[in-house]
Design an enzyme around this catalytic site. Sequence first.
Site, PDB file in Angstrom:
ATOM      1  N   LYS A 112       0.843  -1.203   0.000  1.00  0.00           N
ATOM      2  CA  LYS A 112       0.000   0.000   0.000  1.00  0.00           C
ATOM      3  C   LYS A 112       0.883   1.261   0.000  1.00  0.00           C
ATOM      4  O   LYS A 112       0.678   2.181  -0.800  1.00  0.00           O
ATOM      5  CB  LYS A 112      -0.890  -0.029   1.243  1.00  0.00           C
ATOM      6  CG  LYS A 112      -2.090   0.875   1.121  1.00  0.00           C
ATOM      7  CD  LYS A 112      -3.085   0.588   2.231  1.00  0.00           C
ATOM      8  CE  LYS A 112      -3.559   1.912   2.808  1.00  0.00           C
ATOM      9  NZ  LYS A 112      -4.228   1.771   4.084  1.00  0.00           N
ATOM     10  N   LYS A 191      17.037  -6.010   2.728  1.00  0.00           N
ATOM     11  CA  LYS A 191      16.711  -7.441   2.727  1.00  0.00           C
ATOM     12  C   LYS A 191      16.690  -7.963   1.292  1.00  0.00           C
ATOM     13  O   LYS A 191      16.133  -7.307   0.404  1.00  0.00           O
ATOM     14  CB  LYS A 191      15.321  -7.631   3.359  1.00  0.00           C
ATOM     15  CG  LYS A 191      14.906  -9.089   3.428  1.00  0.00           C
ATOM     16  CD  LYS A 191      13.445  -9.247   3.797  1.00  0.00           C
ATOM     17  CE  LYS A 191      12.558  -9.183   2.580  1.00  0.00           C
ATOM     18  NZ  LYS A 191      11.211  -9.749   2.774  1.00  0.00           N
ATOM     19  N   LYS A 194      12.960 -10.800  -4.098  1.00  0.00           N
ATOM     20  CA  LYS A 194      12.678 -10.786  -5.537  1.00  0.00           C
ATOM     21  C   LYS A 194      12.070  -9.442  -5.927  1.00  0.00           C
ATOM     22  O   LYS A 194      12.364  -8.895  -6.980  1.00  0.00           O
ATOM     23  CB  LYS A 194      11.688 -11.892  -5.890  1.00  0.00           C
ATOM     24  CG  LYS A 194      12.302 -13.278  -5.887  1.00  0.00           C
ATOM     25  CD  LYS A 194      11.231 -14.372  -5.848  1.00  0.00           C
ATOM     26  CE  LYS A 194      11.774 -15.638  -5.203  1.00  0.00           C
ATOM     27  NZ  LYS A 194      10.725 -16.513  -4.674  1.00  0.00           N
TER      28      LYS A 194
HETATM   29  P1  TYM Z   1       8.911 -16.419  -0.083  1.00  0.00           P
HETATM   30  O1  TYM Z   1       8.661 -17.147  -1.328  1.00  0.00           O
HETATM   31  O2  TYM Z   1       8.956 -14.918  -0.110  1.00  0.00           O
HETATM   32  O3  TYM Z   1      10.256 -16.893   0.553  1.00  0.00           O
HETATM   33  C1  TYM Z   1      10.546 -18.260   0.815  1.00  0.00           C
HETATM   34  C2  TYM Z   1      11.327 -18.363   2.124  1.00  0.00           C
HETATM   35  O4  TYM Z   1      12.556 -17.638   2.013  1.00  0.00           O
HETATM   36  C3  TYM Z   1      12.678 -16.767   3.138  1.00  0.00           C
HETATM   37  N1  TYM Z   1      13.409 -15.550   2.734  1.00  0.00           N
HETATM   38  C4  TYM Z   1      14.446 -15.039   3.419  1.00  0.00           C
HETATM   39  N2  TYM Z   1      15.090 -15.452   4.527  1.00  0.00           N
HETATM   40  C5  TYM Z   1      16.130 -14.705   4.953  1.00  0.00           C
HETATM   41  N3  TYM Z   1      16.570 -13.583   4.299  1.00  0.00           N
HETATM   42  C6  TYM Z   1      15.958 -13.134   3.183  1.00  0.00           C
HETATM   43  N4  TYM Z   1      16.411 -12.056   2.555  1.00  0.00           N
HETATM   44  C7  TYM Z   1      14.843 -13.873   2.692  1.00  0.00           C
HETATM   45  N5  TYM Z   1      14.013 -13.724   1.624  1.00  0.00           N
HETATM   46  C8  TYM Z   1      13.134 -14.761   1.668  1.00  0.00           C
HETATM   47  C9  TYM Z   1      11.256 -16.425   3.534  1.00  0.00           C
HETATM   48  O5  TYM Z   1      11.190 -15.981   4.866  1.00  0.00           O
HETATM   49  C10 TYM Z   1      10.564 -17.747   3.306  1.00  0.00           C
HETATM   50  O6  TYM Z   1      10.701 -18.584   4.436  1.00  0.00           O
HETATM   51  N6  TYM Z   1       4.470 -16.439   2.234  1.00  0.00           N
HETATM   52  C11 TYM Z   1       5.659 -17.247   1.981  1.00  0.00           C
HETATM   53  C12 TYM Z   1       5.320 -18.550   1.279  1.00  0.00           C
HETATM   54  C13 TYM Z   1       4.314 -19.343   2.029  1.00  0.00           C
HETATM   55  C14 TYM Z   1       4.513 -20.044   3.248  1.00  0.00           C
HETATM   56  C15 TYM Z   1       3.275 -20.658   3.547  1.00  0.00           C
HETATM   57  C16 TYM Z   1       5.614 -20.212   4.085  1.00  0.00           C
HETATM   58  C17 TYM Z   1       3.019 -19.531   1.653  1.00  0.00           C
HETATM   59  N7  TYM Z   1       2.394 -20.314   2.570  1.00  0.00           N
HETATM   60  C18 TYM Z   1       3.108 -21.448   4.710  1.00  0.00           C
HETATM   61  C19 TYM Z   1       5.439 -21.002   5.245  1.00  0.00           C
HETATM   62  C20 TYM Z   1       4.214 -21.589   5.533  1.00  0.00           C
HETATM   63  C21 TYM Z   1       6.590 -16.446   1.067  1.00  0.00           C
HETATM   64  O7  TYM Z   1       6.184 -15.535   0.386  1.00  0.00           O
HETATM   65  O8  TYM Z   1       7.872 -16.877   1.037  1.00  0.00           O
END
Ligand code: TYM
Length: 325
Positions: A112, A191, A194
């Site tokens: 937002k 951080k 993507k």
């Molecule tokens: P996503 O796809 O953004 O990221 C996948 C996993 O990578 C971790 N991550 C990081 N960890 C440390 N430093 C970073 N810079 C970094 N970037 C990404 C994220 O914390 C994540 O664990 N909503 C979730 C996907 C999801 C999910 C779930 C996760 C959907 N349903 C149920 C757990 C349980 C997501 O967008 O992750």
Amino acid sequence: MVRALTGIQPSGPPHIGNLKGMVEPAVELQESTEPFYFIASYHAMTTLKDPELFRQYQLEAAATFLAFGLDPKRAALFRQQDIPEVCELSWILGTHINLGILERAHAFKSAKDKGKEINLGTFSYPVLMAADILLYDTNLVPVGKDQKQHVEMAKDFAAGFNHRYGEEIFVIPEPVIRPEVATVPGVDGQKMSKSYGNTLGVFTPPKQLRKRVMKVVTDSKEMADPKDPDSCNVFALYGLFATKDEQAELADRYRAGGMGYGHAKQALFEVMDRALAEPRERYLELMDKPEQIEDVLEEGAAKARSVALQTMERVRSATGLGARR
Ligand code: TYM
């Protein structure tokens, strides 16, 4: 058996933040838990609308888990969309959740603030994520720090639901966040994400990866100046791949002066390439045989679905959706 569950959005090629924050810790958990890991396609759909790329990224996400050692015999690796009950549960949970709570979600607030398009899926993202977690009787959710709030929401939704309908309905999950990789920085020091375009790809070919590593931002100290490893992004990333001795040695070189950031970046590239070369090979082999990945996903879905159906039986019966028997 303790069940671990986590997901990754197939919204782009996997990056080092995904790898260190989630994939590696999740794969390690297969030794002590029953892993249910999935490709969060519905979540990615809130931003990605290109069918070809979408298919490709789903395969890449699955191949990433496998390339880093996930054993499909122990784990259920599946696609979110292969378990349709997740949408049903998401709807049911949603009818119990106030808008105010969702308005406080970080992801929604930041979309937002940035004036991004916000569709209904973006807004109800945490509800679907809670459904992902609660559908499979999850005990542990290995994630990076950015997902902590979402897992906390899932806990609250589960507790509220259980309080209303019966304590035996949902297992209350716990996030598992490794402090040393909770937030992996990107090439610009924010951080790694993507959506910020600041990623280092897990499977980027070495030449391109080296170029990307050379782009990591540093302060503007001259070669001769002593430097501070603890406030340097290059050093932070180095720490994710180097041994303790290598880290101590590079830290000494930082403090002594006489070493330019170009050297530190070269050292970073080398430790990354050392760690990623083998998984990259396995990944390329897997991506060459997508039908093998499909088989794993199909088997994973069957395993996950049998748990999902039992959970939905409890939910339907408790809420009055199920027939009276
Ligand atoms: P996503 O796809 O953004 O990221 C996948 C996993 O990578 C971790 N991550 C990081 N960890 C440390 N430093 C970073 N810079 C970094 N970037 C990404 C994220 O914390 C994540 O664990 N909503 C979730 C996907 C999801 C999910 C779930 C996760 C959907 N349903 C149920 C757990 C349980 C997501 O967008 O992750």
